[in-house]
Enzyme design. Structure first.
Site, PDB file in Angstrom:
ATOM      1  N   GLU A  34      18.404   8.566  -1.260  1.00 50.48           N
ATOM      2  CA  GLU A  34      17.676   7.385  -0.778  1.00 50.48           C
ATOM      3  C   GLU A  34      16.248   7.377  -1.295  1.00 50.48           C
ATOM      4  OE1 GLU A  34      15.256   4.865   1.976  1.00 50.48           O
ATOM      5  OE2 GLU A  34      14.984   6.965   1.460  1.00 50.48           O
ATOM      6  N   GLU A  35      15.630   8.554  -1.348  1.00 43.68           N
ATOM      7  CA  GLU A  35      14.208   8.634  -1.710  1.00 43.68           C
ATOM      8  C   GLU A  35      13.953   8.220  -3.152  1.00 43.68           C
ATOM      9  OE1 GLU A  35      11.934   8.922   0.300  1.00 43.68           O
ATOM     10  OE2 GLU A  35      12.630  10.062   2.031  1.00 43.68           O
TER      11      GLU A  35
ATOM     12  N   ASP B 200      18.582  13.419   1.694  1.00 40.52           N
ATOM     13  CA  ASP B 200      17.636  13.920   0.687  1.00 40.52           C
ATOM     14  C   ASP B 200      16.204  13.818   1.186  1.00 40.52           C
ATOM     15  OD1 ASP B 200      17.918  11.029   0.382  1.00 40.52           O
ATOM     16  OD2 ASP B 200      16.695  11.197  -1.422  1.00 40.52           O
TER      17      ASP B 200
ATOM     18  N   ASP C 203      12.085  12.973   7.698  1.00 42.51           N
ATOM     19  CA  ASP C 203      12.570  11.852   6.890  1.00 42.51           C
ATOM     20  C   ASP C 203      13.580  12.425   5.902  1.00 42.51           C
ATOM     21  OD1 ASP C 203      12.986   9.664   5.329  1.00 42.51           O
ATOM     22  OD2 ASP C 203      11.014   9.650   4.398  1.00 42.51           O
TER      23      ASP C 203
ATOM     24  N   HIS D 209       6.764  12.451   3.893  1.00 47.11           N
ATOM     25  CA  HIS D 209       6.462  12.806   2.492  1.00 47.11           C
ATOM     26  C   HIS D 209       5.171  13.616   2.403  1.00 47.11           C
ATOM     27  CE1 HIS D 209       8.911   9.098   0.909  1.00 47.11           C
ATOM     28  NE2 HIS D 209       9.496   9.701   1.928  1.00 47.11           N
TER      29      HIS D 209
ATOM     30  N   HIS E 242      19.868   9.319   5.609  1.00 51.21           N
ATOM     31  CA  HIS E 242      19.968  10.000   4.313  1.00 51.21           C
ATOM     32  C   HIS E 242      19.568  11.466   4.444  1.00 51.21           C
ATOM     33  CE1 HIS E 242      15.562   9.980   3.316  1.00 51.21           C
ATOM     34  NE2 HIS E 242      15.549   8.859   4.006  1.00 51.21           N
TER      35      HIS E 242
HETATM   36 ZN    ZN Z   1      13.722   8.021   4.698  1.00 48.76          ZN
END
Ligand code: ZN
Length: 415
Positions: A179-180, A86, A145, A385, A84
């Site tokens: 996705e997040e 995002d 990520d 994150h 992903h």
């Molecule tokens: Zn991820």
């Protein structure tokens, strides 16, 4: 203008992608939730085309799909590699300024703005001595990520295209938005994807493969009270806010609460409360690796709500359960090959595979239940994150090798 991407390394690709702000937005009504994600997605489609994947394109929702055709006559199942673009809305992903520590020596890492990535909180750093570590300046997340996953898939496709001697079946590439915020596969057409099995390349240290996710439901509980002028409400008003507060106070605290559990333990969690005297709405989530436990937790919430309204005569409640996602382990155990072949690929590379679960969901959980069994493979990222996010150049290269090796294993095992 099109520029050949042939000469890029995986980390160069990664450093380019992290400069794009692709934060998703849970409050948006659009799909994808932010337009800026499409800027990078479009660029990725162009790059794939430039590499030679002729059908590469971005659809109206932002999904990028491309096909690397099989180079053998055998009937090899089609596999997809998915990542992903995002980044998490929890930390800003705008103006990411990556820093590279070459030939890391094992010390605590001080970021430009003064934050520190401590060795004691990051035991994996001990294995990275001699690596080139990529961090941020401390003001944003890095976006490994899942731009690491994106760069690794891109680089693996580039490798396969430039090494036609490596045999493989048909391979699909898929890059997703949102996705997040739990919407990564909302508009994804699995028929169009056309893969029998998939792998998300999304977070995790070297060798990690995740084959289970939580089972997840959302629960909305509405407490109805009776409103009256507060100056003249003796014996009339029933304040739904007070009923909701009593309910929340009755929720488990030392067990079954996110702040009290870990490992394989599930929980119930109140996310938000909005209301007035007449109506107060609570949003909750329930999570567990075992599907039947969700029912137990939902019963517990119902019983607690019943007790609550008895304490506030005249109040009422209603409770609604919304299914969110299910543990992909239920599907993956029926298709053990998907996991076995990934483990085989890792062993061939001398990596020590670690099978685990994720205390959340993945795009793979939804894909697995849509008919494409999809475990998650490591991308090498750490502290996701967070402004303390880091990844190493060498780990990204290992992830690229793992992707290539998985393609090889599927070809070899096909008859
Ligand atoms: Zn991820």
């Amino acid at each position: 203008m099109f520029v050949s991407t042939y000469k890029f390394t995986c980390s160069e690709r990664f450093l380019k992608y992290v400069k794009y702000d692709t934060e998703s937005d849970p409050d948006s009504m659009m799909y994808p939730s932010t337009r800026k994600q499409k800027v990078l997605l479009k660029e990725l489609a162009e790059e794939l085309k430039g590499m030679g994947l002729k059908d590469a394109q971005m659809d109206e929702w932002g999904y990028v799909m491309a096909t690397l055709p099989s180079n053998v006559d055998k009937n090899v199942p089609t596999i997809a590699f998915i990542a992903h673009v995002d980044t998490s809305p929890q930390v800003s992903g705008a103006n990411v300024k990556p820093a590279i520590i070459k030939n890391y020596g094992g010390e605590d890492i001080r970021l430009e703005n003064g934050l520190t990535i401590d060795v004691k909180d990051n035991p994996d750093l001990k294995d990275k001595i001699g690596h080139d570590i990529i961090t941020t300046d401390g003001n944003t997340l890095l976006g490994a990520d899942d731009k690491a996953g994106v760069a690794e898939i891109m680089d693996a496709m580039n490798y396969l295209l430039s090494h036609p001697g490596v045999k493989h079946g048909t391979i699909k590439v898929c890059f997703t938005p949102d996705e997040e915020i739990g919407k990564g596969t909302d508009k994804l057409d699995v028929k169009e994807l056309g893969a029998q099995f998939g792998y998300t390349i999304d977070s995790g240290g070297i060798g990690e493969i995740k084959t289970e996710t939580f089972n997840a439901d959302g629960v909305t509980i509405k407490f109805h009270g009776i409103s009256a002028h507060p100056g003249y409400s003796k014996g009339k008003m029933v304040n739904s806010i007070k009923a909701a507060a009593a309910f929340i106070d009755g929720l488990p605290k030392d067990s079954l609460a996110p702040e009290a559990v870990e490992g394989r333990e599930g929980f119930v969690h109140c996310l938000s409360v909005t209301g007035n005297e007449e109506l107060t709405t609570l949003k909750l989530i329930v999570r567990d690796f075992e599907r039947k436990k969700l029912k137990e937790y939902e019963e517990l919430l119902k019983t607690l709500a019943e007790c609550t309204v008895r304490q506030f005569p005249g109040s009422k409640f209603d409770l609604e359960v919304h299914e969110q996602y299910r543990n992909m382990g239920e599907v993956l155990e029926k298709f053990p090959k998907v996991t076995e072949y990934a483990l085989e690929a890792m062993r061939r590379l001398g990596l020590e595979p670690k099978i685990g679960d994720t205390r959340g969901g993945t795009d793979g959980a939804r894909l697995s239940f849509k008919g494409v069994p999809t475990p998650n493979l490591f991308d090498g990222s750490h502290n996701i994150h967070s402004p303390l996010e880091w990844i190493t150049v060498q780990d990204m290269e290992l992830a690229v090798k793992a992707i290539v090796e998985i393609a090889r294993v599927w070809e070899e095992k096909a008859s």
